[in-house]
Design a protein around this motif. Structure first.
Motif, short mmCIF file in Angstrom:
data_model
loop_
_atom_site.label_atom_id
_atom_site.label_comp_id
_atom_site.label_asym_id
_atom_site.label_seq_id
_atom_site.Cartn_x
_atom_site.Cartn_y
_atom_site.Cartn_z
N GLN A 62 1.30 83.52 131.87
CA GLN A 62 1.46 85.13 132.51
C GLN A 62 2.58 86.05 133.03
OE1 GLN A 62 -2.05 85.54 134.05
NE2 GLN A 62 -3.52 84.07 132.93
N THR A 63 3.34 85.36 133.35
CA THR A 63 4.50 85.52 133.90
C THR A 63 5.24 83.79 134.18
OG1 THR A 63 3.98 85.02 136.20
CG2 THR A 63 3.24 86.93 136.21
N GLY A 64 6.96 84.74 135.10
CA GLY A 64 7.74 84.04 134.65
C GLY A 64 8.92 83.68 132.73
N ASN A 65 10.04 82.67 133.24
CA ASN A 65 10.77 82.82 132.32
C ASN A 65 10.39 82.15 130.50
OD1 ASN A 65 11.20 79.92 132.74
ND2 ASN A 65 12.53 79.77 133.03
N LEU A 66 9.20 81.57 130.12
CA LEU A 66 8.64 81.93 129.48
C LEU A 66 7.32 82.33 129.14
CD1 LEU A 66 7.92 77.62 128.95
CD2 LEU A 66 9.65 79.28 127.41
N ALA A 67 7.01 83.45 129.17
CA ALA A 67 5.75 85.05 129.27
C ALA A 67 5.49 84.94 127.99
CB ALA A 67 5.80 85.56 130.33
N TYR A 68 6.61 84.78 127.04
CA TYR A 68 6.40 85.34 125.79
C TYR A 68 5.79 84.40 124.97
CZ TYR A 68 9.73 82.15 123.53
OH TYR A 68 10.00 80.55 123.21
N LEU A 69 5.32 82.72 125.60
CA LEU A 69 4.68 81.92 124.83
C LEU A 69 3.45 81.78 125.06
CD1 LEU A 69 6.87 78.26 125.43
CD2 LEU A 69 6.36 79.97 123.24
N GLY A 70 3.04 82.61 126.44
CA GLY A 70 1.81 82.55 126.81
C GLY A 70 0.64 83.99 125.75
N PRO A 71 1.07 84.99 125.38
CA PRO A 71 -0.44 85.39 124.65
C PRO A 71 -0.68 84.44 122.68
CG PRO A 71 1.10 86.97 125.01
CD PRO A 71 1.44 85.54 125.84
N PRO A 72 0.30 83.72 122.55
CA PRO A 72 -0.11 82.77 121.69
C PRO A 72 -1.20 81.64 122.18
CG PRO A 72 2.13 82.62 121.32
CD PRO A 72 1.28 83.38 122.71
N GLU A 73 -0.63 81.41 123.39
CA GLU A 73 -1.60 80.16 123.49
C GLU A 73 -2.87 80.22 124.07
OE1 GLU A 73 1.92 77.24 124.85
OE2 GLU A 73 1.42 78.66 126.63
N PHE A 74 -2.96 81.52 125.19
CA PHE A 74 -4.90 81.80 125.30
C PHE A 74 -5.67 82.98 124.17
CE2 PHE A 74 -2.10 83.52 129.05
CZ PHE A 74 -2.56 82.47 130.05
N ALA A 75 -4.55 83.35 123.67
CA ALA A 75 -5.25 83.23 122.43
C ALA A 75 -6.30 82.43 121.36
CB ALA A 75 -4.38 84.47 120.56
N ALA A 76 -5.10 81.46 121.22
CA ALA A 76 -5.92 80.59 120.54
C ALA A 76 -6.74 78.99 121.18
CB ALA A 76 -4.52 78.87 120.14
N VAL A 77 -6.57 79.04 122.41
CA VAL A 77 -7.43 78.72 123.53
C VAL A 77 -9.03 79.59 123.05
CG1 VAL A 77 -8.09 78.42 125.60
CG2 VAL A 77 -5.80 77.48 125.48
N ASN A 78 -9.29 80.78 123.95
CA ASN A 78 -10.39 81.54 123.14
C ASN A 78 -10.86 81.69 121.67
OD1 ASN A 78 -9.33 82.77 125.65
ND2 ASN A 78 -8.87 84.17 124.65
N LEU A 79 -9.98 81.26 120.44
CA LEU A 79 -9.76 81.17 119.10
C LEU A 79 -11.23 79.65 119.09
CD1 LEU A 79 -10.71 81.98 116.44
CD2 LEU A 79 -8.14 81.10 115.86
N ALA A 80 -10.66 78.95 119.73
CA ALA A 80 -11.30 77.58 119.49
C ALA A 80 -12.85 77.47 120.59
CB ALA A 80 -10.56 76.88 120.49
N GLN A 81 -12.22 78.37 121.30
CA GLN A 81 -14.07 78.38 122.08
C GLN A 81 -15.33 79.59 121.11
OE1 GLN A 81 -14.60 81.31 124.66
NE2 GLN A 81 -16.42 81.01 125.96
N GLN A 82 -14.43 80.41 120.10
CA GLN A 82 -15.65 81.26 119.96
C GLN A 82 -15.83 80.15 117.97
OE1 GLN A 82 -13.55 84.55 118.50
NE2 GLN A 82 -13.27 85.87 120.68
N GLU A 83 -14.57 79.63 117.75
CA GLU A 83 -15.14 78.83 116.51
C GLU A 83 -16.04 77.61 116.93
OE1 GLU A 83 -11.98 78.00 114.45
OE2 GLU A 83 -11.92 80.24 113.74
N LEU A 84 -16.38 76.82 117.63
CA LEU A 84 -17.28 75.83 118.15
C LEU A 84 -18.72 76.65 118.82
CD1 LEU A 84 -14.53 73.79 121.04
CD2 LEU A 84 -15.52 72.37 118.94
N GLU A 85 -18.21 77.72 119.58
CA GLU A 85 -19.43 78.13 119.64
C GLU A 85 -20.47 78.61 118.55
OE1 GLU A 85 -18.71 79.64 124.61
OE2 GLU A 85 -18.98 81.39 121.89
N ALA A 86 -19.41 79.28 117.46
CA ALA A 86 -20.47 79.16 116.52
C ALA A 86 -20.76 78.39 115.08
CB ALA A 86 -18.87 80.63 115.03
N ALA A 87 -20.43 76.73 115.84
CA ALA A 87 -20.63 76.01 115.09
C ALA A 87 -21.64 75.71 115.32
CB ALA A 87 -18.87 75.11 114.74
N GLY A 88 -22.21 75.66 116.43
CA GLY A 88 -23.53 75.64 117.25
C GLY A 88 -22.92 74.02 118.10
#
Length: 423
Positions: A62-88
């Motif tokens: 979220q901070t530091g010299n790789l902070a630009y990598l954070g948003p897509p990684e966080f979004a992907a983790v959240n997407l995986a959670q949502q799609e696992l739940e949607a699949a039962g």
């Protein structure tokens, strides 16, 4: 160092039937600017959490010299959670996002302590190899599975991790090979490097150098800089003085200082080569600064459908680097838990390799869960590629994407090289 084997033959073979869909609890604060979530604290279950909950923690930037990598990684983790739940998905999924900072801070170790105390079953992170080395022993000692979506240092392959460390990004043995061959294929007979002095930078330079020399090229000069350095004029001047045809910039956020120095020195942008640590669409350079520059990024590029799914989670995304690998890290852990019959760390560890190889191929979460419910052995091929793990927790084969910048300082996909880490 001797590695601990995670052979498929040692993995439990219990298959749990799918239950009704269970609503997961998402422990996220509201997204801050740039799509990075604020730290969610230790609001998850205490140690000894319920055996019907898969508790996923993240230690991502979220901070530091790789902070630009954070948003897509966080979004992907959240997407995986949502799609696992949607699949039962049969277990409740809880997610707790924490900051990794960078190697100049102690944020990652504090975040890891928070997650371990809260009872995390799996920790996704870090993005930086150097940062992962600051807390990997904490995770091993606690008996928690760690899956990095972006660690590429070759040093992890033989690390004594008792089977708890995995990564969905390939070792830089492969990226270095592709980068070096790309430079020479584009006509560079001589190459210089400006390299971050950490396991990521030096490992990548070593493998790129071997490929360059094997292809008949020469490395004229390489300059190291240390994390936190802000004035890199001396390193740039030393590399440019040898008049190389190409310069590999093996760096993180410091690239924003390196590129202007190269421009001032009169170095042609078409001879600049970027890597996964600095391939970004967020640089604030004058138009045309990066025109013709090229770069490499491990993994299959996020296709249009996957990008659309990510944008539903975070509409502000500009980069998609390591989003596929982050998504696959969560899905693999979740599938390993189902195959083993429990979402605890040891069960996940013991089934990670098995769900990645030698079974019935599946790509969609729902499809994989249906096969497991039917007692089938599965081979998950993810959005990032085939992800066939070896006994060290490394992908044995992967794609390396090749990209090129235009006059608008935005990079676009050129093609992908598929390679084996066993060659």
């Amino acid at each position: 160092m001797q590695s601990f084997l995670r052979t498929k033959g040692q993995s439990p073979r219990r298959y749990a039937a799918l239950g009704a869909a269970t609503a997961g609890v998402l422990l996220l604060a509201a997204c801050a600017g740039g799509g990075a979530p604020a730290p969610s604290g230790s609001n998850g279950p205490e140690e000894g959490a319920s055996d019907d909950t898969l508790y996923v923690g993240t230690v991502l930037p979220q901070t530091g010299n790789l902070a630009y990598l954070g948003p897509p990684e966080f979004a992907a983790v959240n997407l995986a959670q949502q799609e696992l739940e949607a699949a039962g998905y049969e277990y409740t999924i809880e997610v707790n996002h924490q900051d990794s900072g960078d190697t100049q801070t102690d944020i990652a170790t504090q975040s890891t302590s928070t997650l371990i105390s809260a009872g995390a079953d799996v920790i996704i992170g870090a993005a930086s190899s150097g940062v992962s080395f600051t807390f990997i022993d904490q995770v091993i000692d606690a008996g928690v599975v760690q899956i990095s979506p972006a660690n590429t240092s070759p040093d992890f392959t033989d690390y004594e991790d008792d089977g708890y460390y995995w990564r969905t990004a390939p070792s830089d043995v492969l990226q270095g090979r592709v980068l070096g061959n790309l430079m020479v294929a584009n006509g560079a007979a001589s190459v210089g490097f400006i390299t971050l002095n950490d396991p990521y930078g030096t490992g990548l330079q070593e493998n790129a150098t071997m490929a360059i020399e094997a292809a008949g090229g020469t490395v004229t000069h390489s300059e190291l800089y240390n994390p936190g350095d802000t004035n890199l004029a001396t390193q740039v001047a030393a590399v440019v003085a040898d008049q190389p045809d190409a310069i590999g910039i093996l760096a993180f956020a410091e690239t924003a200082q390196i590129v202007p120095e190269l421009v001032t020195a009169g170095f042609d942008s078409a001879g600049m080569y970027f890597v996964d640590g600095n391939l970004s669409n967020t640089y604030n350079f004058p138009e045309g600064t990066l025109d013709g520059a090229m770069g490499t990024l491990p993994g299959n590029p996020a296709d249009e459908t996957f990008r659309e799914r990510l944008l539903e989670v975070d509409p502000e995304l500009e980069d998609y680097s390591y989003a596929p690998e982050s998504y696959d890290a969560v899905v693999l852990a979740a599938l390993a838990a189902v195959q083993g019959g429990s979402p605890d760390s040891d069960t996940i560890r013991d089934n990670m390799e098995a769900v990645s190889k030698e079974g019935t191929k599946c790509t969609a979460v729902a499809e994989c869960l249906e096969l497991l419910a039917a007692g089938e052995d599965i081979d998950y091929d993810g959005v990032s590629g085939p992800i066939t793990f070896d006994e060290n927790g490394d992908p044995t084969e992967a794609y390396i994407g090749i990209y090129q910048y235009g006059a608008d300082n935005q990079y676009t996909f050129v093609n992908a090289e598929f390679g084996s880490l066993n060659e």
